[in-house]
Design a protein around this motif. Sequence first.
Motif, mmCIF file in Angstrom:
data_model
loop_
_atom_site.group_PDB
_atom_site.id
_atom_site.type_symbol
_atom_site.label_atom_id
_atom_site.label_comp_id
_atom_site.label_asym_id
_atom_site.label_seq_id
_atom_site.Cartn_x
_atom_site.Cartn_y
_atom_site.Cartn_z
ATOM 1 N N GLY A 78 0.800 -1.224 0.000
ATOM 2 C CA GLY A 78 0.000 0.000 0.000
ATOM 3 C C GLY A 78 0.831 1.271 0.000
ATOM 4 N N THR A 79 0.263 2.316 -0.596
ATOM 5 C CA THR A 79 0.881 3.641 -0.516
ATOM 6 C C THR A 79 -0.219 4.673 -0.302
ATOM 7 O OG1 THR A 79 0.731 3.863 -2.933
ATOM 8 C CG2 THR A 79 2.855 3.162 -2.038
ATOM 9 N N LEU A 80 0.124 5.738 0.374
ATOM 10 C CA LEU A 80 -0.775 6.878 0.571
ATOM 11 C C LEU A 80 -0.069 8.088 -0.018
ATOM 12 C CD1 LEU A 80 -2.157 6.926 4.232
ATOM 13 C CD2 LEU A 80 -3.498 6.857 2.140
ATOM 14 N N ARG A 81 -0.760 8.777 -0.895
ATOM 15 C CA ARG A 81 -0.157 9.956 -1.494
ATOM 16 C C ARG A 81 -1.107 11.130 -1.438
ATOM 17 N NH1 ARG A 81 3.634 8.223 -5.283
ATOM 18 N NH2 ARG A 81 3.730 5.951 -5.346
ATOM 19 N N ILE A 82 -0.515 12.308 -1.515
ATOM 20 C CA ILE A 82 -1.298 13.523 -1.709
ATOM 21 C C ILE A 82 -1.247 13.833 -3.199
ATOM 22 C CG2 ILE A 82 -1.515 15.971 -1.178
ATOM 23 C CD1 ILE A 82 -1.984 14.249 1.250
ATOM 24 N N VAL A 83 -2.412 13.872 -3.842
ATOM 25 C CA VAL A 83 -2.454 14.130 -5.282
ATOM 26 C C VAL A 83 -3.447 15.277 -5.540
ATOM 27 C CG1 VAL A 83 -1.898 11.737 -5.836
ATOM 28 C CG2 VAL A 83 -4.298 12.450 -5.725
ATOM 29 N N SER A 84 -3.540 15.675 -6.803
ATOM 30 C CA SER A 84 -4.491 16.736 -7.151
ATOM 31 C C SER A 84 -5.629 16.148 -7.978
ATOM 32 C CB SER A 84 -3.788 17.835 -7.939
ATOM 33 O OG SER A 84 -3.578 17.397 -9.268
ATOM 34 N N ALA A 85 -6.631 16.960 -8.213
ATOM 35 C CA ALA A 85 -7.819 16.492 -8.932
ATOM 36 C C ALA A 85 -7.485 16.054 -10.351
ATOM 37 C CB ALA A 85 -8.883 17.580 -8.951
ATOM 38 N N THR A 86 -6.368 16.546 -10.879
ATOM 39 C CA THR A 86 -6.021 16.204 -12.256
ATOM 40 C C THR A 86 -5.106 14.990 -12.337
ATOM 41 O OG1 THR A 86 -4.152 17.720 -12.177
ATOM 42 C CG2 THR A 86 -6.232 18.588 -13.034
ATOM 43 N N THR A 87 -4.676 14.473 -11.181
ATOM 44 C CA THR A 87 -3.809 13.290 -11.201
ATOM 45 C C THR A 87 -4.583 12.102 -11.749
ATOM 46 O OG1 THR A 87 -2.724 14.112 -9.214
ATOM 47 C CG2 THR A 87 -2.322 11.806 -9.805
ATOM 48 N N PRO A 88 -4.068 11.463 -12.801
ATOM 49 C CA PRO A 88 -4.824 10.342 -13.374
ATOM 50 C C PRO A 88 -4.932 9.189 -12.394
ATOM 51 C CG PRO A 88 -2.710 10.675 -14.508
ATOM 52 C CD PRO A 88 -2.826 11.756 -13.506
ATOM 53 N N LEU A 89 -6.052 8.514 -12.474
ATOM 54 C CA LEU A 89 -6.240 7.338 -11.635
ATOM 55 C C LEU A 89 -5.359 6.211 -12.132
ATOM 56 C CD1 LEU A 89 -10.065 6.913 -11.004
ATOM 57 C CD2 LEU A 89 -8.271 7.314 -9.317
ATOM 58 N N ARG A 90 -4.859 5.413 -11.206
ATOM 59 C CA ARG A 90 -4.083 4.242 -11.575
ATOM 60 C C ARG A 90 -4.818 3.011 -11.072
ATOM 61 N NH1 ARG A 90 1.645 5.115 -8.971
ATOM 62 N NH2 ARG A 90 0.269 4.928 -7.169
#
Length: 284
Positions: A78-90
Amino acid sequence: MPELPEVETTCRGISPHLVNQTITQVIFRHKQLRWPIPIKALKDHLIDATITEVSRRAKYILIQVPTGTVVIHLGMSGTLRIVSATTPLRAHDHFDCILSSNKILRLNDPRRFGALLWLPNHHTLAQLENLGPEPLSTEFTATYLYQSAQKHRSPIKTFIMNQKVVVGVGNIYASESLFMAKIHPEYPANALSLTQYQDLHKAIQKVLGKAIKKGGTTLKDFCQSDGKPGYFSQELKVYDRQEEPCLSCQSPIHAIRLGQRSTYFCPRCQPLPSKFKRKKELLL
DNA sequence: ACTGGATCCTGATCGC
DNA sequence: TGCGATCAGGATCCAG
């Protein structure tokens, strides 16, 4: 990449983005990790709630809101990241927590060995009960280890990976700590002397402390894109070094399976008295 | 009460 | 290139 140092680093990394933020939305893309995700409770308690604190207990990340705590475990992958609304889903992006800053806390976990749980205030969670002391706390002492070991004849490596004994010592650091303390991983826990436990206690603290420092520097930008793992390899003395020369005596490092986990050690620096050696015919 | 083994799941890698 | 076997930083559950 969830060894204790990375969980600690993750915590420190996400905390400033979360504390004092209000949660505007939560998105669930999978209903189950290791256990079913309490989607309804999380929605009910998180939306419009303000995060007050982010902390860590063992390898669990705790996100506090007024009515309770979100409990996250990263499992093996698992990983937890801070992303933005434009970050593509993986693939394997299972959970998003959208904040008033428009940033998103995103949980990704391919193997789904992790956990996402809800702990209401004044309740307890089985996973957080009966945990041993934090390895870097003052309750964790050589005497404590020695006394706890008296009723355990399991291999010392298995013993120190038991979270009821001490939390946070994973498969890598178990091998590394035992190498530093010059103790064979198959040594029965209740056969070690207090002196050996003093060495082991010191080694665990040193290895974990150093790794937290390394994790902190190496993963400092982990929440932007992908903090590359593999930074441990420079510090590792035995883990994943099968047949390579011991950095201390040049003997080839051995690899064995112990408790179904890969285990590495130097047979010369970490000798095992012959009376403890397992005989093949006893294993059949 | 302790111990070892099976188990949850996907992905990377290796030998054929 | 494809396929199956094996292994991976965790930790619970269960039989013995």
